[in-house]
Design a protein around this motif. Structure first.
Motif, PDB file in Angstrom:
ATOM      1  N   UNK A  14       0.833  -1.205   0.000  1.00 41.66           N
ATOM      2  CA  UNK A  14       0.000   0.000   0.000  1.00 41.66           C
ATOM      3  C   UNK A  14       0.865   1.251   0.000  1.00 41.66           C
ATOM      4  N   UNK A  15       1.977   1.221   0.711  1.00 44.43           N
ATOM      5  CA  UNK A  15       2.840   2.401   0.793  1.00 44.43           C
ATOM      6  C   UNK A  15       3.464   2.744  -0.552  1.00 44.43           C
ATOM      7  N   UNK A  16       3.552   1.767  -1.457  1.00 51.89           N
ATOM      8  CA  UNK A  16       4.165   2.049  -2.756  1.00 51.89           C
ATOM      9  C   UNK A  16       3.164   2.592  -3.768  1.00 51.89           C
ATOM     10  N   UNK A  17       1.887   2.598  -3.420  1.00 47.48           N
ATOM     11  CA  UNK A  17       0.882   3.161  -4.320  1.00 47.48           C
ATOM     12  C   UNK A  17       0.924   4.675  -4.229  1.00 47.48           C
ATOM     13  N   UNK A  18       0.933   5.324  -5.397  1.00 41.38           N
ATOM     14  CA  UNK A  18       1.048   6.781  -5.433  1.00 41.38           C
ATOM     15  C   UNK A  18      -0.193   7.405  -6.053  1.00 41.38           C
ATOM     16  N   UNK A  72       1.101  14.885 -17.260  1.00 42.06           N
ATOM     17  CA  UNK A  72       2.289  14.853 -16.406  1.00 42.06           C
ATOM     18  C   UNK A  72       2.198  13.712 -15.386  1.00 42.06           C
ATOM     19  N   UNK A  73       1.008  13.510 -14.822  1.00 39.73           N
ATOM     20  CA  UNK A  73       0.812  12.453 -13.825  1.00 39.73           C
ATOM     21  C   UNK A  73       0.985  11.067 -14.437  1.00 39.73           C
ATOM     22  N   UNK A  74       0.463  10.883 -15.638  1.00 41.93           N
ATOM     23  CA  UNK A  74       0.628   9.595 -16.328  1.00 41.93           C
ATOM     24  C   UNK A  74       2.106   9.359 -16.621  1.00 41.93           C
ATOM     25  N   UNK A  75       2.796  10.379 -17.098  1.00 45.08           N
ATOM     26  CA  UNK A  75       4.228  10.259 -17.391  1.00 45.08           C
ATOM     27  C   UNK A  75       5.034   9.952 -16.131  1.00 45.08           C
ATOM     28  N   UNK A  76       4.561  10.452 -14.978  1.00 47.27           N
ATOM     29  CA  UNK A  76       5.240  10.214 -13.700  1.00 47.27           C
ATOM     30  C   UNK A  76       4.821   8.889 -13.064  1.00 47.27           C
ATOM     31  N   UNK A 113     -10.065  15.269 -19.629  1.00 47.85           N
ATOM     32  CA  UNK A 113      -9.782  13.903 -19.186  1.00 47.85           C
ATOM     33  C   UNK A 113      -9.917  12.918 -20.345  1.00 47.85           C
ATOM     34  N   UNK A 114     -10.988  13.040 -21.100  1.00 51.26           N
ATOM     35  CA  UNK A 114     -11.234  12.112 -22.208  1.00 51.26           C
ATOM     36  C   UNK A 114     -10.075  12.114 -23.212  1.00 51.26           C
ATOM     37  N   UNK A 115      -9.451  13.264 -23.427  1.00 47.67           N
ATOM     38  CA  UNK A 115      -8.323  13.346 -24.366  1.00 47.67           C
ATOM     39  C   UNK A 115      -7.102  12.574 -23.873  1.00 47.67           C
ATOM     40  N   UNK A 116      -7.033  12.304 -22.580  1.00 46.75           N
ATOM     41  CA  UNK A 116      -5.882  11.613 -21.997  1.00 46.75           C
ATOM     42  C   UNK A 116      -6.126  10.109 -21.860  1.00 46.75           C
ATOM     43  N   UNK A 117      -7.368   9.709 -21.651  1.00 53.18           N
ATOM     44  CA  UNK A 117      -7.687   8.303 -21.358  1.00 53.18           C
ATOM     45  C   UNK A 117      -7.466   7.384 -22.547  1.00 53.18           C
ATOM     46  N   UNK A 155      -8.677   4.780 -17.635  1.00 49.57           N
ATOM     47  CA  UNK A 155      -7.261   4.446 -17.501  1.00 49.57           C
ATOM     48  C   UNK A 155      -6.470   5.094 -18.620  1.00 49.57           C
ATOM     49  N   UNK A 156      -5.345   5.682 -18.240  1.00 51.32           N
ATOM     50  CA  UNK A 156      -4.363   6.224 -19.181  1.00 51.32           C
ATOM     51  C   UNK A 156      -3.041   5.550 -18.841  1.00 51.32           C
ATOM     52  N   UNK A 157      -2.518   4.742 -19.757  1.00 49.95           N
ATOM     53  CA  UNK A 157      -1.329   3.957 -19.430  1.00 49.95           C
ATOM     54  C   UNK A 157      -1.682   2.995 -18.318  1.00 49.95           C
ATOM     55  N   UNK A 158      -1.030   3.130 -17.168  1.00 47.50           N
ATOM     56  CA  UNK A 158      -1.375   2.319 -15.991  1.00 47.50           C
ATOM     57  C   UNK A 158      -1.883   3.212 -14.857  1.00 47.50           C
ATOM     58  N   UNK A 159      -2.392   4.376 -15.212  1.00 44.39           N
ATOM     59  CA  UNK A 159      -2.906   5.330 -14.226  1.00 44.39           C
ATOM     60  C   UNK A 159      -4.425   5.380 -14.295  1.00 44.39           C
ATOM     61  N   UNK A 160      -5.068   5.159 -13.156  1.00 39.81           N
ATOM     62  CA  UNK A 160      -6.515   5.318 -13.058  1.00 39.81           C
ATOM     63  C   UNK A 160      -6.811   6.790 -12.802  1.00 39.81           C
ATOM     64  N   UNK A 161      -7.687   7.368 -13.613  1.00 34.64           N
ATOM     65  CA  UNK A 161      -8.078   8.775 -13.477  1.00 34.64           C
ATOM     66  C   UNK A 161      -9.567   8.815 -13.137  1.00 34.64           C
ATOM     67  N   UNK A 162      -9.905   9.558 -12.086  1.00 35.34           N
ATOM     68  CA  UNK A 162     -11.298   9.681 -11.655  1.00 35.34           C
ATOM     69  C   UNK A 162     -11.606  11.154 -11.444  1.00 35.34           C
TER      70      UNK A 162
END
Length: 186
Positions: free
Chosen positions: A5-9, A61-65, A88-92, A123-130
């Motif tokens: 859990x601590x490694x989730x950002x 930036x968040x997806x890239x990070x 958001x839709x443009x990134x997903x 989802x964008x890459x492996x990032x969940x966006x809400x």
């Protein structure tokens, strides 16, 4: 699984033209940060940006990070400046409509206008966006929903397996089921 859990950002992004201009303080972003920390995420933000293109830039930036989760607040309504869903839709890469639907449903019993939120999840890459609404009530409703599913969703996005209940299948030699079709739909 994505690790401990601590490694989730997580990153919190507040989309508000007025808060970004210093007209008033961001109140929803800190609530989200607190809620995500309570779920075990290491949280950055809130980053307060004007609605529209700056939201898209913050998400990219968040997806890239490689953040696991980005939760936004604000910009999901019907006014001409509410443009967070479009950004958001443009990134997903793909949407998860059930999350946004559950967030709207959580608020509907108390506030009928919760149905007007145009927030997305995906989802964008492996990032969940809400996307959450900008009101503190909408944020609290969204956090209730996310508390029930966010950790599992992140694990799934990172390739985690589904949790399975203990094997409850009837034995093949069950006298009540001589053909061995227990649980089958025929």
């Amino acid at each position: 699984m994505s690790g401990s859990a601590a490694s989730r950002r997580a990153l919190v992004v507040t989309a508000s033209n007025r808060a970004a201009a210093g007209v008033y303080a961001d109140t929803g972003g800190p609530l989200i940060a607190e809620g995500l920390a309570g779920l075990g995420f290491a949280v950055d933000g809130p980053r307060v940006v004007p609605d529209g293109d700056p939201v898209e830039a913050a998400l990219r930036d968040a997806v890239a990070a490689s953040y696991d989760v980005v939760v936004t607040t604000g910009g999901t309504g019907l006014t001409p400046t509410d443009r967070t869903p479009e950004a958001t839709r443009r990134v997903l890469d793909y949407e998860i409509p059930g999350i946004a639907e559950a967030i709207r449903a959580e608020g509907l019993a108390k506030v009928p206008t919760a149905a007007l939120s145009r927030g997305l999840a995906g989802v964008a890459g492996t990032t969940l966006v809400v996307n959450l609404p900008g009101s503190t009530g909408g944020v609290r409703d969204g956090l209730k929903v996310l508390g029930r599913l966010l950790v599992h969703a992140v694990d799934q996005i990172h390739g985690g397996d589904h949790r399975r209940p203990a094997d409850s299948a009837a034995p093949a030699d069950d006298p009540a089921d001589p053909a061995g079709r227990a649980g089958s739909s025929r």
